[in-house]
Scaffold this active site. Structure first.
Site, PDB file in Angstrom:
ATOM      1  N   CYS A   2      76.127   7.704 -91.304  1.00 23.32           N
ATOM      2  CA  CYS A   2      75.739   8.073 -89.948  1.00 23.32           C
ATOM      3  C   CYS A   2      74.236   7.872 -89.783  1.00 23.32           C
ATOM      4  CB  CYS A   2      76.072   9.532 -89.676  1.00 23.32           C
ATOM      5  SG  CYS A   2      77.780   9.933 -90.009  1.00 23.32           S
ATOM      6  N   ARG A  27      74.011  -0.247 -88.049  1.00 25.05           N
ATOM      7  CA  ARG A  27      74.806   0.399 -89.090  1.00 25.05           C
ATOM      8  C   ARG A  27      76.258   0.624 -88.662  1.00 25.05           C
ATOM      9  NH1 ARG A  27      71.826   3.735 -92.651  1.00 25.05           N
ATOM     10  NH2 ARG A  27      73.481   5.242 -92.508  1.00 25.05           N
ATOM     11  N   TRP A  74      79.620   7.837 -87.931  1.00 23.49           N
ATOM     12  CA  TRP A  74      80.601   6.905 -88.507  1.00 23.49           C
ATOM     13  C   TRP A  74      81.629   7.827 -89.129  1.00 23.49           C
ATOM     14  CZ3 TRP A  74      81.657   1.689 -89.549  1.00 23.49           C
ATOM     15  CH2 TRP A  74      82.410   1.414 -90.685  1.00 23.49           C
ATOM     16  N   ASN A  98      74.758  13.843 -92.269  1.00 19.49           N
ATOM     17  CA  ASN A  98      75.165  12.556 -92.810  1.00 19.49           C
ATOM     18  C   ASN A  98      75.729  12.802 -94.203  1.00 19.49           C
ATOM     19  OD1 ASN A  98      75.472   9.926 -93.508  1.00 19.49           O
ATOM     20  ND2 ASN A  98      73.310   9.364 -93.381  1.00 19.49           N
ATOM     21  N   GLY A  99      76.890  12.221 -94.519  1.00 20.61           N
ATOM     22  CA  GLY A  99      77.448  12.406 -95.863  1.00 20.61           C
ATOM     23  C   GLY A  99      78.775  13.140 -95.804  1.00 20.61           C
ATOM     24  N   LYS A 485      83.314 -15.749-102.793  1.00 21.81           N
ATOM     25  CA  LYS A 485      81.967 -15.313-102.417  1.00 21.81           C
ATOM     26  C   LYS A 485      81.028 -16.509-102.353  1.00 21.81           C
ATOM     27  CE  LYS A 485      82.381 -12.421-101.157  1.00 21.81           C
ATOM     28  NZ  LYS A 485      83.312 -11.462-100.709  1.00 21.81           N
ATOM     29  N   GLU A 488      81.928 -18.835 -99.363  1.00 18.31           N
ATOM     30  CA  GLU A 488      81.636 -18.203 -98.063  1.00 18.31           C
ATOM     31  C   GLU A 488      80.154 -18.288 -97.708  1.00 18.31           C
ATOM     32  OE1 GLU A 488      84.382 -14.336 -97.134  1.00 18.31           O
ATOM     33  OE2 GLU A 488      83.131 -14.185 -98.912  1.00 18.31           O
ATOM     34  N   HIS A 504      96.797 -27.349-116.252  1.00 21.08           N
ATOM     35  CA  HIS A 504      97.809 -27.936-115.360  1.00 21.08           C
ATOM     36  C   HIS A 504      97.157 -28.560-114.127  1.00 21.08           C
ATOM     37  CE1 HIS A 504     100.926 -26.227-117.844  1.00 21.08           C
ATOM     38  NE2 HIS A 504     100.289 -25.060-117.789  1.00 21.08           N
ATOM     39  N   LYS A 603      83.322 -11.268 -89.320  1.00 17.66           N
ATOM     40  CA  LYS A 603      83.506 -10.061 -90.132  1.00 17.66           C
ATOM     41  C   LYS A 603      84.923  -9.525 -89.975  1.00 17.66           C
ATOM     42  CE  LYS A 603      82.105  -6.764 -92.802  1.00 17.66           C
ATOM     43  NZ  LYS A 603      82.138  -7.203 -94.205  1.00 17.66           N
TER      44      LYS A 603
HETATM   45  C1  G6P Z   1      87.356 -11.860 -92.836  1.00 19.72           C
HETATM   46  C2  G6P Z   1      86.068 -11.462 -93.533  1.00 19.72           C
HETATM   47  C3  G6P Z   1      86.340 -11.173 -95.014  1.00 19.72           C
HETATM   48  C4  G6P Z   1      87.421 -10.112 -95.158  1.00 19.72           C
HETATM   49  C5  G6P Z   1      88.684 -10.496 -94.394  1.00 19.72           C
HETATM   50  C6  G6P Z   1      89.653  -9.333 -94.306  1.00 19.72           C
HETATM   51  O1  G6P Z   1      87.783 -13.088 -93.331  1.00 19.72           O
HETATM   52  O2  G6P Z   1      85.119 -12.493 -93.412  1.00 19.72           O
HETATM   53  O3  G6P Z   1      85.156 -10.719 -95.636  1.00 19.72           O
HETATM   54  O4  G6P Z   1      87.720  -9.942 -96.497  1.00 19.72           O
HETATM   55  O5  G6P Z   1      88.364 -10.851 -93.037  1.00 19.72           O
HETATM   56  O6  G6P Z   1      89.071  -8.328 -93.548  1.00 19.72           O
HETATM   57  P1  G6P Z   1      89.527  -6.815 -93.576  1.00 19.72           P
HETATM   58  O7  G6P Z   1      88.624  -6.126 -92.598  1.00 19.72           O
HETATM   59  O8  G6P Z   1      90.965  -6.784 -93.173  1.00 19.72           O
HETATM   60  O9  G6P Z   1      89.321  -6.330 -94.977  1.00 19.72           O
END
Ligand code: G6P
Length: 608
Positions: A2, A27, A74, A98-99, A485, A488, A504, A603
């Site tokens: 938060c 955030r 949050w 927060n926490g 990773k 991406e 294989h 995202k």
């Molecule tokens: C998108 C994001 C990934 C994430 C995937 C699933 O492709 O770029 O980083 O792993 O969605 O998202 P979720 O919110 O369902 O974990």
């Protein structure tokens, strides 16, 4: 998690508070609120949703005053709503927090027995009641707050207002950050520097176990034990954007470094070391879980890799048959589901369209759904029969890091929880698994300390066009995640492969140009993976080995060795992930890509 801000001075507090909260919008939050001293009492305005809603509310029902607090929430305990938004009032006390307060249910029950009633579902509200009880019995605000923080278990930072002390705020910090900003005839409190950077750069950082009493011309620091603290302020040179990233160059790097704390927050309150068991209150009514005949794990992207590890945990620790599917595939086939099947869906955002559709398919066919999500009250969380939340805090960078390792933490807890209830895990067995989990955050910390060495490796191999990642057994999904990773965020082609499958097909790709990242923990399949590594070596591949067992033999074969601490085989996936995250980050940084917002990626993918 938060966002917190507080102001004591001569200017219009509500304006400064809302402006400060806007600086923390990055955030993520689901509700917001402010409180100010106005004409001898405390006025509160709160609402669900964005700060625009709060601004609209303040235009319709303005509040005056030059001292106040503000908060963006949050959700962790209790869904996002106006009632659960902060600040929370009890009697003369108003609190933002927060926490997580782990023992809040216990405290709440005791308060209820003493006649207190509650207007929210939050853990925060108990804090305001506890402090109010003490001020009602004659204690001043500082003493009342000090005595209450001793009763709270968990990680928290709080800022408190008392209706009878209109010239001051009291802040206390146990684990989550609190900073004090020093101005001329005005002072500030915040969870993060960006909230107050428009007004001051002179900052006092509170340490864990410290409190601050803040008035317009004085800040008095003390410990929870009551000892005075003398500390000089620091002047921060951060620009507003750097400040949002906590001083890191990218959110991704910040989030990689947040993992030890995120793992602590995720397991906090959920392990019963003395009873050798796991406590998941959210599953109290889910007796169908331990009775399940089969589990089907479903997700997308990084969360799908967590599913692959989860299958291993549930099979290995709890002896339940488990399978894994991509959400997009699951929804388009004709899955066999019944009451004996539990669909476990994993989603950071809780909004991914394919995963949500999989939940609907499973429910239509009579299966129970357990969701593992990071966002409280998200669509998937609402549709599932039960939810276990990861407490990773907002993940801003598109590529997932701390959400993944906290998903693995929850899955490990789930494995132990189900195994104990099915009677397939002995008490000493559970005890040992739990002890290893307790040590995990410090092991992750040790992995992060090797950052500079990994950065050097990244620069050395940063021009390669293709990478191969190999892992076996429970670490095969980690090879997939390492490769994901890298592609991406650096746009370098990378493939993750089960080490045993290398011969294989992918072996044909290996030459002096291709770095091969081998995950080589000293587990039951070590010798087999070592043989694969030798096959790569004999074809000239440049081997980067990630291992908990560096040895002279490995030095002869590998070009680079990235060591990690050792742990039980079920937790090594978490430790092996950290160097792979850092490797991907530094290769991307070396290549100059847009690390936090890579091209073409989103995202949260809310379309099919
Ligand atoms: C998108 C994001 C990934 C994430 C995937 C699933 O492709 O770029 O980083 O792993 O969605 O998202 P979720 O919110 O369902 O974990």
């Amino acid at each position: 998690m938060c966002g917190i801000i507080g102001y004591v001075g001569d200017r219009d507090a509500s304006f400064i508070l809302v402006q400060g909260l806007k600086r923390l919008e990055y955030r993520g939050y689901d509700s917001a609120g402010v409180a100010t001293f106005q004409d001898g009492s405390i006025a509160i305005r709160r609402c669900l949703g964005k700060l625009e809603n709060l601004e609209r509310l303040l235009r319709e029902a303005p509040i005056s005053g030059t001292v106040g607090i503000g908060h963006t929430r949050w959700a962790t305990h209790g869904r996002p709503s106006e009632q659960n938004a902060h600040p929370h009032r009890a009697g003369k006390i108003v609190v933002i927090h927060n926490g997580i307060i782990e023992n809040y249910l216990e405290l709440r029950a005791a308060l209820a027995d003493r006649g207190r009633t509650f207007s929210s579902e939050t853990d925060t509200e108990v804090i305001s009641h506890l402090i109010d009880e003490r001020v009602q019995s004659g204690q001043d605000l500082v003493h009342a707050t000090r005595s209450v923080v001793h009763e709270l278990e968990g990680s928290f930072s709080i800022v408190v207002m008392h209706e009878d002390s209109p010239d001051r705020l009291v802040a206390a910090k146990s684990a989550t950050p609190i900073v004090i900003g020093l101005g001329e005839n005005e002072n500030f409190v915040a969870s993060d520097i960006p909230a107050i950077l428009d007004h001051t750069r002179r900052i006092l950082f509170l340490e864990d176990g410290e409190m601050a009493e803040v008035t317009r011309d004085r800040v008095t620091l003390s410990t929870f034990a009551g000892d005075p603290v003398a500390r000089e302020p620091r002047t921060v040179a951060w620009d507003p954007v750097t400040a949002q990233k906590g001083g890191y160059r990218h959110f991704l790097l910040k989030e990689i470094h947040e993992q030890p704390q995120a793992i602590i927050d995720t397991m906090r309150g959920r392990i019963l070391q003395e009873q050798s068991d796991v406590s998941l209150d959210e599953l109290a009514k889910a007796d169908w879980l331990a009775q399940a005949r089969r589990m089907v794990f479903v997700a997308c992207g990084t969360a799908w890799h967590a599913c692959l590890v989860g299958k291993y945990f549930l099979e290995h620790i709890a002896r339940i048959p488990a399978e894994v599917d991509y959400a997009s595939e699951f929804r388009s086939r004709d899955p066999v589901l019944d009451e004996g099947t539990v669909l476990v869906v994993i989603s950071q955002s809780g909004e991914t369209a394919d995963t949500l559709a999989a939940v609907e398919t499973a429910r239509e066919r009579g299966a129970k759904v357990l969701a593992i999500c990071n966002v409280v009250d998200s669509s998937i969380a609402r549709k599932a029969d039960a939810v276990i939340y990861t407490h990773a805090g907002p993940e801003i960078s598109v590529a997932s890091t701390k959400a993944f390792t906290t998903q693995l933490t929850v899955l490990y807890l789930l494995g132990i929880y189900v195994a104990r209830r099915r009677g397939v895990l002995s008490e000493p067995g559970a005890h040992a698994l739990i002890q290893d989990l307790v040590n995990l955050p410090s092991h992750v910390e040790q992995c992060l300390k090797r950052e500079r060495a990994i950065e050097k490796v990244a620069k050395k191999y940063g021009n390669a066009r293709d990478f191969l990642y190999l892992g076996r057994g429970i670490n095969f999904p980690i090879a997939l995640e390492g490769a994901l990773k890298l592609k991406e965020i650096s746009y370098v082609h990378a493939e993750g492969y089960a080490a045993g499958e290398m011969k294989h097909g992918p072996i044909a790709l290996i030459n002096e140009e291709v770095p091969v990242v081998v995950l080589l923990p000293k587990d039951a399949v070590y010798q087999k993976s070592l043989s694969n590594m030798k096959e790569v070596e004999s074809r000239g591949g440049r081997i980067i080995v990630v291992t908990d067992a560096p040895s002279p033999e490995l030095e002869d074969i590998a070009w680079e060795i990235l060591p990690v601490p050792t742990s039980n085989p079920c937790l090594l996936p978490v430790l092996l992930t950290i160097p792979l995250q850092l490797l991907a980050y530094y290769i991307a940084d070396y290549r100059g890509t847009d690390v936090d917002q890579p091209r073409n990626l989103a995202k949260s993918v809310t379309v099919e």
